[in-house]
Scaffold this motif. Structure first.
Motif, PDB file in Angstrom:
ATOM      1  N   SER A  70       0.554  -1.211  -0.095  1.00 43.40           N
ATOM      2  CA  SER A  70       0.154   0.314   0.117  1.00 43.40           C
ATOM      3  C   SER A  70       0.846   1.707  -0.056  1.00 43.40           C
ATOM      4  O   SER A  70       2.005   1.406   0.142  1.00 43.40           O
ATOM      5  N   ARG A  71       0.288   1.881  -0.730  1.00 42.93           N
ATOM      6  CA  ARG A  71       1.139   3.808  -0.792  1.00 42.93           C
ATOM      7  C   ARG A  71      -0.761   4.948  -0.525  1.00 42.93           C
ATOM      8  O   ARG A  71       0.055   5.239  -0.521  1.00 42.93           O
ATOM      9  N   ALA A  72      -0.728   3.903   0.699  1.00 43.72           N
ATOM     10  CA  ALA A  72      -1.774   4.497   0.923  1.00 43.72           C
ATOM     11  C   ALA A  72      -1.332   6.407   1.256  1.00 43.72           C
ATOM     12  O   ALA A  72      -0.182   6.084   2.921  1.00 43.72           O
ATOM     13  N   ILE A  73      -2.248   7.653   1.780  1.00 41.60           N
ATOM     14  CA  ILE A  73      -2.110   9.013   2.078  1.00 41.60           C
ATOM     15  C   ILE A  73      -3.271   8.909   3.104  1.00 41.60           C
ATOM     16  O   ILE A  73      -4.135   8.935   2.486  1.00 41.60           O
ATOM     17  N   TYR A  74      -2.867   8.838   4.111  1.00 37.35           N
ATOM     18  CA  TYR A  74      -4.599   9.780   5.285  1.00 37.35           C
ATOM     19  C   TYR A  74      -3.960  11.104   5.271  1.00 37.35           C
ATOM     20  O   TYR A  74      -2.745  11.764   5.301  1.00 37.35           O
ATOM     21  N   ALA A  75      -4.847  12.031   5.043  1.00 36.32           N
ATOM     22  CA  ALA A  75      -5.366  13.244   5.070  1.00 36.32           C
ATOM     23  C   ALA A  75      -6.171  13.580   5.613  1.00 36.32           C
ATOM     24  O   ALA A  75      -7.212  12.908   5.845  1.00 36.32           O
TER      25      ALA A  75
END
Length: 99
Positions: A70-75
């Motif tokens: 996963s290369r998820a980015i949370y904001a």
């Protein structure tokens, strides 16, 4: 600080003030000198940490599962809210001993 017009729907027009991070901190500390931004920021980061610890404490589908690729980015968009202390005073957060 710049004023931004956002069209929320065809009938309602709302103006927002966009304040960048480097401008926000001095403004905040001037308005709320009893709340140093570093302390408020530390509490916010602690809340984020607790959120992700809780969200990843159970396997999917009940929690956020592990996915090494996963290369998820949370904001997060965040709004600070006043709480009321025992004596009726306004608080951003309860100061906890040991934190």
């Amino acid at each position: 600080m710049e004023l931004i017009d956002l069209q929320c729907n065809s009938e309602l027009k709302v103006k927002f003030r966009e304040v960048h991070y480097d401008e926000f901190i001095p403004m905040f500390e001037k308005q709320y000198p009893q709340y140093p931004w570093k302390e408020v920021e530390a509490e916010i980061f602690c809340a984020f940490k607790e959120l992700f610890q809780a969200a990843s404490s159970r396997p999917a589908p009940n929690g956020i599962g592990s996915y090494p690729s996963s290369r998820a980015i949370y904001a997060v968009d965040l709004m600070l809210k006043w709480s009321t202390g025992q004596n009726g005073e306004h608080l951003f957060f309860e100061r906890k001993k040991g934190r």
